[in-house]
Design a protein around this motif. Structure first.
Motif, PDB file in Angstrom:
ATOM      1  N   PRO A  37       0.842  -1.191   0.000  1.00 41.35           N
ATOM      2  CA  PRO A  37       0.000   0.000   0.000  1.00 41.35           C
ATOM      3  C   PRO A  37       0.882   1.248   0.000  1.00 41.35           C
ATOM      4  CG  PRO A  37       0.059  -0.981   2.190  1.00 41.35           C
ATOM      5  CD  PRO A  37       0.889  -1.854   1.303  1.00 41.35           C
ATOM      6  N   ASN A  38       0.827   2.003  -1.071  1.00 39.91           N
ATOM      7  CA  ASN A  38       1.810   3.056  -1.265  1.00 39.91           C
ATOM      8  C   ASN A  38       1.676   4.240  -0.296  1.00 39.91           C
ATOM      9  OD1 ASN A  38      -0.303   4.415  -2.498  1.00 39.91           O
ATOM     10  ND2 ASN A  38       0.304   3.728  -4.546  1.00 39.91           N
ATOM     11  N   ILE A  39       0.504   4.420   0.279  1.00 42.94           N
ATOM     12  CA  ILE A  39       0.357   5.530   1.242  1.00 42.94           C
ATOM     13  C   ILE A  39       1.325   5.308   2.406  1.00 42.94           C
ATOM     14  CG2 ILE A  39      -1.198   6.624   2.917  1.00 42.94           C
ATOM     15  CD1 ILE A  39      -3.467   6.003   0.885  1.00 42.94           C
ATOM     16  N   TYR A  40       1.373   4.081   2.901  1.00 35.83           N
ATOM     17  CA  TYR A  40       2.199   3.783   4.081  1.00 35.83           C
ATOM     18  C   TYR A  40       3.651   3.533   3.708  1.00 35.83           C
ATOM     19  CZ  TYR A  40      -2.547   3.586   5.366  1.00 35.83           C
ATOM     20  OH  TYR A  40      -3.854   3.944   5.498  1.00 35.83           O
ATOM     21  N   ARG A  41       3.870   2.965   2.529  1.00 30.83           N
ATOM     22  CA  ARG A  41       5.240   2.648   2.125  1.00 30.83           C
ATOM     23  C   ARG A  41       5.967   3.862   1.564  1.00 30.83           C
ATOM     24  NH1 ARG A  41       5.966  -2.606   2.530  1.00 30.83           N
ATOM     25  NH2 ARG A  41       4.380  -4.073   1.831  1.00 30.83           N
ATOM     26  N   ILE A  42       5.254   4.721   0.860  1.00 28.59           N
ATOM     27  CA  ILE A  42       5.924   5.797   0.117  1.00 28.59           C
ATOM     28  C   ILE A  42       5.524   7.191   0.625  1.00 28.59           C
ATOM     29  CG2 ILE A  42       6.436   6.729  -2.176  1.00 28.59           C
ATOM     30  CD1 ILE A  42       7.102   3.805  -2.104  1.00 28.59           C
ATOM     31  N   TYR A  43       4.233   7.474   0.574  1.00 33.42           N
ATOM     32  CA  TYR A  43       3.828   8.863   0.783  1.00 33.42           C
ATOM     33  C   TYR A  43       4.142   9.364   2.190  1.00 33.42           C
ATOM     34  CZ  TYR A  43       1.306   8.789  -3.651  1.00 33.42           C
ATOM     35  OH  TYR A  43       0.974   8.717  -4.977  1.00 33.42           O
ATOM     36  N   ILE A  44       3.821   8.562   3.193  1.00 40.68           N
ATOM     37  CA  ILE A  44       4.039   9.034   4.566  1.00 40.68           C
ATOM     38  C   ILE A  44       5.537   9.165   4.858  1.00 40.68           C
ATOM     39  CG2 ILE A  44       3.702   8.480   7.018  1.00 40.68           C
ATOM     40  CD1 ILE A  44       0.919   7.390   6.216  1.00 40.68           C
ATOM     41  N   PRO A  45       6.380   8.161   4.527  1.00 41.60           N
ATOM     42  CA  PRO A  45       7.829   8.364   4.706  1.00 41.60           C
ATOM     43  C   PRO A  45       8.362   9.564   3.918  1.00 41.60           C
ATOM     44  CG  PRO A  45       7.363   6.045   4.296  1.00 41.60           C
ATOM     45  CD  PRO A  45       6.073   6.778   4.125  1.00 41.60           C
TER      46      PRO A  45
END
Ligand SMILES: [Zn+2]
Length: 485
Positions: free
Chosen positions: A100-108
């Protein structure tokens, strides 16, 4: 065309300043009659449109005005983006097929950016948007320290912005999401954090309604039901009413979010907001893919709006937002770039293809037209932002937010219907000139408020640094207790 009668019909905007600019071409007004004026022009004085009418007539009456546009140009309302996260602008390609890219990418990605970094991200996003004829963008912040530098960059670059500052005061957990269930779902509100944040938000609103010079309007971003208390939704609703803006909230986006709401409150997220009195005409639901018939009825009754990001909607992979049905029920829908594609013309085409397909089972060939898509990036987007008294159409008295499309090419010519042509074949780089509040900010392929050579170097360096710093966080196993923002 009879220039005098055309001009008279469309009225004359009151301004003390002389007409400085005539923006000429086929004018797609998006006014109530959806008037399209061949060989037309928009007259600009100061930050306002003063007249919309026949080019020859306006030229004769304003011989000293600078002339922009011309033959084989479309003059359209400045395009409007209803949802974006600037701090995520430099990692867009990393998100593809990494879920899930929100948790893997966007938030970091947001977490590692300093206030100086976010100025670079903001300039990149604004440059992409202005080059694509987008005059108004909607920023939905998730990091408090980024808000001031983003607002300052809005003012420097000349774009118009609804800046929804992020707020949250609730911790919650959905039990048994990825692992064996070991406890019940729960939530805990933090009234002290709410009080502090409301004080800060009041100051932010008072400051930027003045410093924003009419081009920046503060909004509230309540992250979502899993992260925001009922008290927060109600208190911020009272606050935004004083200022004439509204609340953005991510809602009905993930299955986990809906399951959490059902397990904690006995009803779904939009039903929950309706039950506490927070579903109003000032509420913009972001995404809302998992919205039921009953929730659509509740939104329609309340006058709540939908910010629809068609590309992210498919990236999140929960469902396709039921846009044709929502529009049929009278819900105002605006398009959001949501970082991924900062090009509203492209989004119109994606939305048109996506929703035409979705409407097919209804056996309604007009289920979702090019005109519907075009409205969602112009006048309906302005309505969503409660800003349609100023933007979204080309009419005397409104702000001079204008995009000139260069149609002097075989891709866009010939055309008997500029709206259909632009939705089917247009791309952001067709924009030749972008005008915000009467200021030319992009002209003949050059940004006038951003040093693009310098920005490219800065963006490249920051992008590389972000990818390196994010690497250790990207593939960390997501446990049972995931925060649903
Ligand atoms: Zn978002």
């Amino acid at each position: 065309m009879d220039g005098d009668s055309q001009t008279a019909t469309l009225g004359t905007g009151a301004t003390a300043e002389p007409v400085s600019m005539l923006v000429e071409g086929t004018v797609v007004t998006m006014d109530a009659e959806r008037r399209v004026i061949a060989d037309g022009a928009v007259a600009v004085a100061g930050d306002r449109i003063t007249e919309v009418g026949d080019a020859a007539d306006l030229r004769a009456r304003h011989p000293d005005a600078r002339r922009i546009g011309g033959a084989r140009r479309y003059v359209i309302p400045g395009l409007i983006d209803c949802h974006n996260h600037i701090a995520q602008a430099l990692c867009r390609e990393s998100t593809v097929e990494d879920f899930p890219n929100i948790y893997r990418i966007y938030i970091p990605a947001e977490a590692i950016q300093s206030t100086d970094d976010v100025r670079v991200s903001a300039r990149v996003a604004f440059a992409q948007l202005l080059r694509a004829g987008v005059t108004t963008m909607t920023e939905t912040t998730c990091t408090v320290s980024h808000e001031e530098p983003i607002a300052e960059t809005v003012m420097e670059t000349g774009i118009r912005c609804a800046l929804a500052r992020g707020m949250w005061d609730r911790e919650s957990r959905l039990a048994g999401n990825y692992e064996q269930i070991t406890g019940k779902s729960w939530y805990r509100d933090d009234p002290a954090a709410l009080a502090d944040d409301l004080d800060y938000t009041k100051e932010f609103f008072a400051k930027w309604f003045t410093k924003g010079e009419g081009r920046l309007r503060p909004w509230v971003h309540n992250l979502g039901v899993p992260s925001c208390s009922d008290e927060r939704y109600l208190a911020t609703d009272e606050m935004v009413q004083e200022w004439g803006t509204g609340i953005m909230t991510h809602i009905n986006r993930d299955r986990e979010e809906v399951e959490l709401s059902v397990s904690l409150f006995g009803h779904r997220p939009l039903e929950h907001l309706a039950s506490i009195g927070a579903l109003t005409e000032r509420l913009v639901a972001i995404h809302a893919m998992l919205t039921t018939d009953r929730e659509i009825d509740l939104m329609a009754e309340a006058g709540a709006k939908l910010a629809h990001a068609p590309v992210v909607c498919t990236d999140i992979m929960s469902a396709v937002t039921r846009v044709p049905l929502m529009r049929a029920r009278g819900i105002t829908v605006g398009l959001g770039c949501d970082t991924i594609i900062n090009d509203v013309l492209k989004l119109m085409r994606i939305a048109h293809i996506m929703h035409n397909q979705a409407a097919m089972p209804l056996f309604d060939p007009y289920g979702f037209s090019c005109n519907d898509a075009f409205e969602m990036g112009t006048i309906d987007a302005a309505r969503l932002l409660l800003w349609d008294d100023e933007i979204g159409s080309l009419e005397a008295g409104k702000a001079a937010d204008i995009c000139v499309i260069d149609a002097n090419n075989v891709r866009l010519t010939p055309s008997t219907d500029p709206v259909a042509t632009l939705v089917r074949y247009g791309v952001g780089t067709d924009a030749e000139s972008t005008i915000v509040a009467g200021q030319l900010v992009m002209h003949e392929g050059r940004l006038l408020t951003i040093d693009e050579d310098e920005l490219l170097d800065e963006a490249e360096a920051l992008g590389a640094r972000m990818i390196a710093e994010m690497a250790p966080r990207r593939y960390v196993q997501l446990g049972t207790n995931v925060d649903y923002l």
